[in-house]
Design an enzyme around this catalytic site. Structure first.
Site, short mmCIF file in Angstrom:
data_model
loop_
_atom_site.label_atom_id
_atom_site.label_comp_id
_atom_site.label_asym_id
_atom_site.label_seq_id
_atom_site.Cartn_x
_atom_site.Cartn_y
_atom_site.Cartn_z
N ASP A 195 15.78 -2.23 -0.66
CA ASP A 195 15.45 -3.16 0.43
C ASP A 195 14.62 -2.52 1.54
OD1 ASP A 195 16.88 -5.18 -0.84
OD2 ASP A 195 18.76 -4.52 0.10
N ARG A 196 13.83 -1.53 1.17
CA ARG A 196 12.95 -0.83 2.15
C ARG A 196 13.75 -0.13 3.26
NH1 ARG A 196 9.98 -2.03 -1.39
NH2 ARG A 196 8.00 -3.14 -1.33
N LEU A 197 15.04 0.09 3.02
CA LEU A 197 15.86 0.76 4.04
C LEU A 197 15.87 2.26 3.73
CD1 LEU A 197 18.73 -1.88 4.34
CD2 LEU A 197 16.69 -1.61 5.76
#
Ligand code: FMN
Length: 217
Positions: A195-197
């Protein structure tokens, strides 16, 4: 790529995103941390994991990048070898700062290194030069790296000329060839996550040790 390396690549692909326990661990020593990541990149089957982009910048503020090979890394810094008359060398001599960039896609990892640049000693360059194959040593003599070349034949002729010149003897280190060391003052480790985290940590020297800061992805 060998069969074993293909298996390794397939096995490693996407691990950074999918496997939760690959969270980035900060340690006190970014060089040891870097070496561990480089070793993991080697073990994952990535071809030439030691290849890195090196960016220089003219005094007018115009940047340029190219790939080189990392040949040494220790507490003093990150070393690569090149022609001291090349475009990169001219820019680095005029403006002695560089950035290095590694991207190990299989592992979803990136490392960014910034710092001042210095020439390594002539002895260190000679030691490395003589560890290379004879063909590469001749190649270093024959190439006026980054200069205009009228034809490939000219280059081949120069290779023949130096082969003849150094026949039966040790090839000396060209005075225009050697190593540069990037002395890091900022190292960022980036680990891709779901999640692009992503995880990002920067290390910056502080007194005798390193300050570690976590950044937003
Ligand atoms: C994977 C890879 C590794 C390379 N390694 C080196 C290297 O270690 N030293 C070098 O001078 N050029 C290396 N090159 C060539 C450089 O990218 C570049 O073409 C050359 O150094 C001239 O750059 P310049 O004109 O900006 O100085 C490598 C290229 C690739 C694609």
């Amino acid at each position: 790529m060998s069969f074993l390396n293909k298996i390794r690549c397939a096995f490693t692909l996407g691990q950074g995103l999918l496997i939760e326990n690959r969270a980035l661990q900060t340690t006190d020593d970014p060089i040891a941390f870097f070496k561990a990541w480089l070793r993991e990149a080697e073990n994952s089957g990535i071809i030439l994991p030691e290849s890195m982009s090196v960016s220089s910048c003219t005094l007018e503020g115009r940047p340029s990048s190219r790939m080189v090979l990392l040949k040494e890394v220790d507490q003093k810094g990150f070393v690569f070898f090149t022609n001291y008359n090349s475009r990169k060398a001219k820019e680095l001599e005029a403006n002695p700062f560089a950035t290095l960039l590694f991207h190990w896609n299989m592992l979803q990892r990136q490392v960014r290194i910034e710092g001042r640049i210095e020439r390594i000693s002539e002895q260190e360059s000679a030691d490395y030069f003589h560890s290379r194959g004879r063909g590469s040593q001749i190649g270093a003599w024959a190439s006026h790296q980054s200069d205009e070349l009228d034809s490939r034949e000219t280059l081949v002729e120069r290779v023949k000329m130096f082969e003849q010149k150094f026949k039966g003897q040790e090839i000396p280190l060209p005075e225009f060839w050697g190593g540069y060391r990037v002395v890091p003052d900022r190292i960022e480790f980036w680990q891709g996550k779901a999640d692009r985290l992503h995880d990002r940590f920067i290390y910056q020297p502080e007194q005798q040790s390193w300050k570690i800061t976590r950044l937003n992805p």
